[in-house]
Design a protein around this motif. Structure first.
Motif, mmCIF file in Angstrom:
data_model
loop_
_atom_site.group_PDB
_atom_site.id
_atom_site.type_symbol
_atom_site.label_atom_id
_atom_site.label_comp_id
_atom_site.label_asym_id
_atom_site.label_seq_id
_atom_site.Cartn_x
_atom_site.Cartn_y
_atom_site.Cartn_z
ATOM 1 N N ILE A 213 18.099 55.170 12.562
ATOM 2 C CA ILE A 213 17.137 54.072 12.757
ATOM 3 C C ILE A 213 17.131 53.157 11.525
ATOM 4 O O ILE A 213 17.101 51.922 11.644
ATOM 5 C CB ILE A 213 15.718 54.628 13.050
ATOM 6 C CG1 ILE A 213 15.688 55.257 14.444
ATOM 7 C CG2 ILE A 213 14.653 53.531 12.946
ATOM 8 C CD1 ILE A 213 14.454 56.076 14.736
ATOM 9 N N GLY A 214 17.179 53.766 10.337
ATOM 10 C CA GLY A 214 17.237 52.979 9.096
ATOM 11 C C GLY A 214 18.446 52.058 9.072
ATOM 12 O O GLY A 214 18.339 50.869 8.719
ATOM 13 N N LEU A 215 19.611 52.593 9.463
ATOM 14 C CA LEU A 215 20.834 51.783 9.502
ATOM 15 C C LEU A 215 20.710 50.635 10.501
ATOM 16 O O LEU A 215 21.142 49.508 10.244
ATOM 17 C CB LEU A 215 22.035 52.660 9.885
ATOM 18 C CG LEU A 215 22.545 53.638 8.821
ATOM 19 C CD1 LEU A 215 23.552 54.595 9.433
ATOM 20 C CD2 LEU A 215 23.185 52.907 7.660
ATOM 21 N N GLU A 216 20.097 50.929 11.659
ATOM 22 C CA GLU A 216 19.933 49.895 12.694
ATOM 23 C C GLU A 216 18.998 48.780 12.224
ATOM 24 O O GLU A 216 19.277 47.594 12.422
ATOM 25 C CB GLU A 216 19.388 50.521 13.990
ATOM 26 C CG GLU A 216 20.417 51.293 14.763
ATOM 27 C CD GLU A 216 21.556 50.421 15.256
ATOM 28 O OE1 GLU A 216 21.307 49.442 15.960
ATOM 29 O OE2 GLU A 216 22.717 50.722 14.911
ATOM 30 N N ILE A 217 17.886 49.162 11.589
ATOM 31 C CA ILE A 217 16.936 48.153 11.074
ATOM 32 C C ILE A 217 17.641 47.282 10.032
ATOM 33 O O ILE A 217 17.493 46.055 10.015
ATOM 34 C CB ILE A 217 15.686 48.839 10.468
ATOM 35 C CG1 ILE A 217 14.868 49.513 11.562
ATOM 36 C CG2 ILE A 217 14.808 47.827 9.721
ATOM 37 C CD1 ILE A 217 13.772 50.429 11.052
ATOM 38 N N ASN A 218 18.434 47.938 9.171
ATOM 39 C CA ASN A 218 19.189 47.234 8.138
ATOM 40 C C ASN A 218 20.133 46.194 8.757
ATOM 41 O O ASN A 218 20.210 45.050 8.311
ATOM 42 C CB ASN A 218 19.987 48.286 7.354
ATOM 43 C CG ASN A 218 20.626 47.714 6.118
ATOM 44 O OD1 ASN A 218 20.223 46.670 5.628
ATOM 45 N ND2 ASN A 218 21.624 48.376 5.601
ATOM 46 N N THR A 219 20.856 46.610 9.813
ATOM 47 C CA THR A 219 21.788 45.696 10.495
ATOM 48 C C THR A 219 21.039 44.540 11.133
ATOM 49 O O THR A 219 21.432 43.376 11.004
ATOM 50 C CB THR A 219 22.591 46.464 11.575
ATOM 51 O OG1 THR A 219 23.216 47.592 10.963
ATOM 52 C CG2 THR A 219 23.639 45.585 12.218
ATOM 53 N N MET A 220 19.935 44.872 11.849
ATOM 54 C CA MET A 220 19.174 43.828 12.562
ATOM 55 C C MET A 220 18.564 42.811 11.599
ATOM 56 O O MET A 220 18.412 41.644 11.925
ATOM 57 C CB MET A 220 18.050 44.474 13.395
ATOM 58 C CG MET A 220 18.551 45.261 14.577
ATOM 59 S SD MET A 220 19.535 44.240 15.664
ATOM 60 C CE MET A 220 20.207 45.435 16.768
ATOM 61 N N ALA A 221 18.239 43.272 10.385
ATOM 62 C CA ALA A 221 17.604 42.373 9.418
ATOM 63 C C ALA A 221 18.587 41.360 8.848
ATOM 64 O O ALA A 221 18.224 40.222 8.547
ATOM 65 C CB ALA A 221 16.974 43.186 8.291
ATOM 66 N N ILE A 222 19.855 41.759 8.691
ATOM 67 C CA ILE A 222 20.832 40.854 8.066
ATOM 68 C C ILE A 222 21.378 39.831 9.062
ATOM 69 O O ILE A 222 21.819 38.747 8.673
ATOM 70 C CB ILE A 222 21.997 41.658 7.410
ATOM 71 C CG1 ILE A 222 22.862 40.782 6.474
ATOM 72 C CG2 ILE A 222 22.895 42.294 8.419
ATOM 73 C CD1 ILE A 222 22.286 40.530 5.124
ATOM 74 N N ILE A 223 21.320 40.158 10.366
ATOM 75 C CA ILE A 223 21.933 39.270 11.374
ATOM 76 C C ILE A 223 21.352 37.847 11.359
ATOM 77 O O ILE A 223 22.101 36.876 11.299
ATOM 78 C CB ILE A 223 21.884 39.941 12.768
ATOM 79 C CG1 ILE A 223 23.008 40.973 12.809
ATOM 80 C CG2 ILE A 223 22.031 38.928 13.901
ATOM 81 C CD1 ILE A 223 22.983 41.895 13.956
ATOM 82 N N PRO A 224 20.005 37.675 11.379
ATOM 83 C CA PRO A 224 19.488 36.294 11.305
ATOM 84 C C PRO A 224 19.844 35.602 9.989
ATOM 85 O O PRO A 224 19.986 34.383 9.952
ATOM 86 C CB PRO A 224 17.973 36.455 11.435
ATOM 87 C CG PRO A 224 17.681 37.891 11.329
ATOM 88 C CD PRO A 224 18.934 38.652 11.584
ATOM 89 N N ILE A 225 20.001 36.384 8.908
ATOM 90 C CA ILE A 225 20.354 35.776 7.614
ATOM 91 C C ILE A 225 21.767 35.188 7.675
ATOM 92 O O ILE A 225 22.024 34.094 7.172
ATOM 93 C CB ILE A 225 20.236 36.813 6.467
ATOM 94 C CG1 ILE A 225 18.799 37.336 6.366
ATOM 95 C CG2 ILE A 225 20.668 36.217 5.135
ATOM 96 C CD1 ILE A 225 18.605 38.470 5.378
ATOM 97 N N ILE A 226 22.703 35.922 8.336
ATOM 98 C CA ILE A 226 24.080 35.409 8.438
ATOM 99 C C ILE A 226 24.123 34.191 9.363
ATOM 100 O O ILE A 226 24.792 33.204 9.078
ATOM 101 C CB ILE A 226 25.054 36.493 8.960
ATOM 102 C CG1 ILE A 226 24.988 37.757 8.104
ATOM 103 C CG2 ILE A 226 26.487 35.972 8.982
ATOM 104 C CD1 ILE A 226 25.769 38.926 8.651
ATOM 105 N N SER A 227 23.376 34.257 10.487
ATOM 106 C CA SER A 227 23.475 33.187 11.492
ATOM 107 C C SER A 227 22.544 32.009 11.214
ATOM 108 O O SER A 227 22.430 31.105 12.027
ATOM 109 C CB SER A 227 23.185 33.759 12.882
ATOM 110 O OG SER A 227 21.866 34.262 12.910
ATOM 111 N N LYS A 228 21.871 32.022 10.060
ATOM 112 C CA LYS A 228 20.896 30.970 9.731
ATOM 113 C C LYS A 228 21.540 29.578 9.712
ATOM 114 O O LYS A 228 20.945 28.595 10.134
ATOM 115 C CB LYS A 228 20.248 31.287 8.380
ATOM 116 C CG LYS A 228 19.114 30.371 8.001
ATOM 117 C CD LYS A 228 18.366 30.976 6.819
ATOM 118 C CE LYS A 228 17.562 29.908 6.101
ATOM 119 N NZ LYS A 228 18.397 29.061 5.239
ATOM 120 N N GLN A 229 22.766 29.482 9.170
ATOM 121 C CA GLN A 229 23.478 28.202 9.214
ATOM 122 C C GLN A 229 23.876 27.938 10.659
ATOM 123 O O GLN A 229 24.672 28.681 11.204
ATOM 124 C CB GLN A 229 24.750 28.271 8.346
ATOM 125 C CG GLN A 229 24.525 28.760 6.942
ATOM 126 C CD GLN A 229 23.684 27.795 6.130
ATOM 127 O OE1 GLN A 229 23.904 26.601 6.165
ATOM 128 N NE2 GLN A 229 22.704 28.309 5.421
#
Length: 324
Positions: A11-27
Motif C-alpha cells: 500500500i505504501g508503494l502504491e500511495i508513493n506511485t499515485m502521489a508522483i503521477i500528477p507531479i510528472i503530468s503537471k506540464q
C-alpha cells in the motif's frame, strides 16, 4: 519503510506511485503525459509482482512478515520486481524516457526520493533475496549505465544513465553488506541532488546549454566540475567512498571478477562525466558580443545547493566514522 506486513508495504508503494503521477503530468504537454503513462505502467506492474510474490510466500509459509520471505520462487519474483521498480538493467528502459519527459525538479524527485521505498524493502529483505540475480543485474546496470550515457546530449538522460549505474553498484552489495548499501544510497542522493540543482539553476537541458552556463555563474560551473568528478568516483571526493568500500567488500568475498567488471564499467561513466565537465568548464563558448557576461538577474544561491555541494565534495575523510 516502517512496515512489517507485506500488505502495508505494498500500500505504501502504491500511495508513493499515485502521489508522483500528477507531479510528472503537471506540464500539460504530450511528452509529459507519455512519461506519466510509462512510469505508471512499469510501477503498477512491479507493484503487482510484489503483491504476487508476497501472496505466494504467505501461501507457502503462512506468514505475511517481511523478514520471513523464505519461499525461493517468491524471493526470485520479489528481486525482479524491486529491480523493475528501481530501474535496474534489463528493466531500465523506462527511466531515461520518464526523466526526459518531466521537468528538472520532477526528475530530481524520481531519481532520489522515489528510490527510497524500494531500497528500504531491499534492505529489509536483504538476507532472503537472490544474490545471483542481484549480482547479475548489478553488473549489467553498471555496464548499461556507462554505455547508455556515452551518446547522450540531453542532461536529464545523462543523469538517468548515471542513476542506473549507481543503482547497479547498490544492487551488487545489497546481499553482502546492507549497511554499505545505505551509505551508497545516501551519497548517491547527495551527489544527484547537487547535480540536478546545478542544472536547474543554470537552466541547462542539453550539452550546448552547459557550454553557455559559465556566463550565468562562473563559480557554479567550477563547482559542477567537482560534482561530476565526485559522481564519477574520483579519490579525493565523496563519490570515491562507496565505490572503494564496495570493491573492498567484493574482493574480501572472493568476487574479484565482479569487482574488476564494476571498476571497468566506472570508466565508461567517467568518460561521459568528463565530457560534460569539458563542455561546461574547459571550453569558452564563441562570444558574439564583446561582453563576457549575459544580462541576468542575480539569483540568490540555494541553501539546499550550498549544503549538498559541501557534502558532495568533502565527506571522504569521514569514511571511518560513517563505516564504524
Amino acid at each position: 519503510m516502517t512496515s512489517h506486513h507485506w500488505l502495508m508495504a505494498w500500500i505504501g508503494l502504491e500511495i508513493n506511485t499515485m502521489a508522483i503521477i500528477p507531479i510528472i503530468s503537471k506540464q500539460h504537454h504530450p511528452r509529459a503525459t507519455e512519461a506519466t503513462t510509462k512510469y505508471f505502467l512499469t510501477q503498477a506492474a512491479a507493484s503487482a509482482l510484489i503483491l504476487f510474490s508476497s501472496t505466494m510466500n504467505a501461501w507457502a509459509t503462512g506468514t505475511w512478515d517481511i523478514s520471513q520471505m523464505t519461499n525461493p520462487t517468491a524471493t526470485t519474483l520479489l528481486t525482479t520486481a524491486l529491480a523493475m521498480k528501481l530501474g535496474l538493467a534489463p528493466m531500465h528502459l523506462w527511466l531515461p524516457e520518464v526523466l526526459q519527459g518531466s521537468t528538472m525538479n520532477t526528475a530530481l524527485i524520481i531519481t532520489t526520493w522515489q528510490k527510497l521505498a524500494p531500497m528500504s524493502l531491499i534492505y529489509l529483505t536483504a538476507n532472503n533475496l537472490s544474490p545471483t540475480i542481484l549480482l547479475l543485474t548489478g553488473i549489467l546496470s553498471s555496464l548499461v549505465g556507462g554505455w547508455g550515457g556515452l551518446n547522450q546530449t540531453q542532461t536529464r538522460k545523462l543523469m538517468a544513465y548515471s542513476s542506473i549505474a549507481h543503482l547497479g553498484w547498490m544492487a551488487t552489495i545489497a546481499t553482502m553488506m546492507p549497511n554499505i548499501l545505505i551509505l551508497t544510497l545516501m551519497t548517491y542522493i547527495l551527489m544527484t541532488t547537487t547535480m540536478f540543482m546545478t542544472l536547474t539553476t543554470t537552466k541547462s537541458k542539453t550539452l550546448p546549454d552547459m557550454a553557455m552556463a559559465w556566463t550565468t555563474s562562473p563559480t557554479l560551473t567550477s563547482i559542477s566540475l567537482l560534482t561530476l568528478l565526485s559522481l564519477g568516483g574520483l579519490p579525493p571526493l565523496t563519490g570515491f567512498m562507496p565505490k572503494w568500500l564496495i570493491l573492498e567488500e567484493l574482493t574480501l568475498q572472493n568476487l574479484t571478477p565482479t569487482a574488476t567488471t564494476l571498476a571497468m564499467s566506472t570508466l565508461l561513466s567517467l568518460f561521459f562525466y568528463l565530457r560534460l565537465t569539458y563542455v561546461t568548464t574547459l571550453t569558452m563558448a564563441p562570444n558574439t558580443t564583446p561582453t563576457k557576461h549575459k544580462w541576468r538577474f542575480k539569483t540568490p544561491p540555494s541553501k539546499l545547493l550550498t549544503t549538498t555541494t559541501t557534502t558532495t565534495l568533502f565527506l571522504l575523510p569521514l569514511t571511518p566514522l560513517l563505516t564504524s
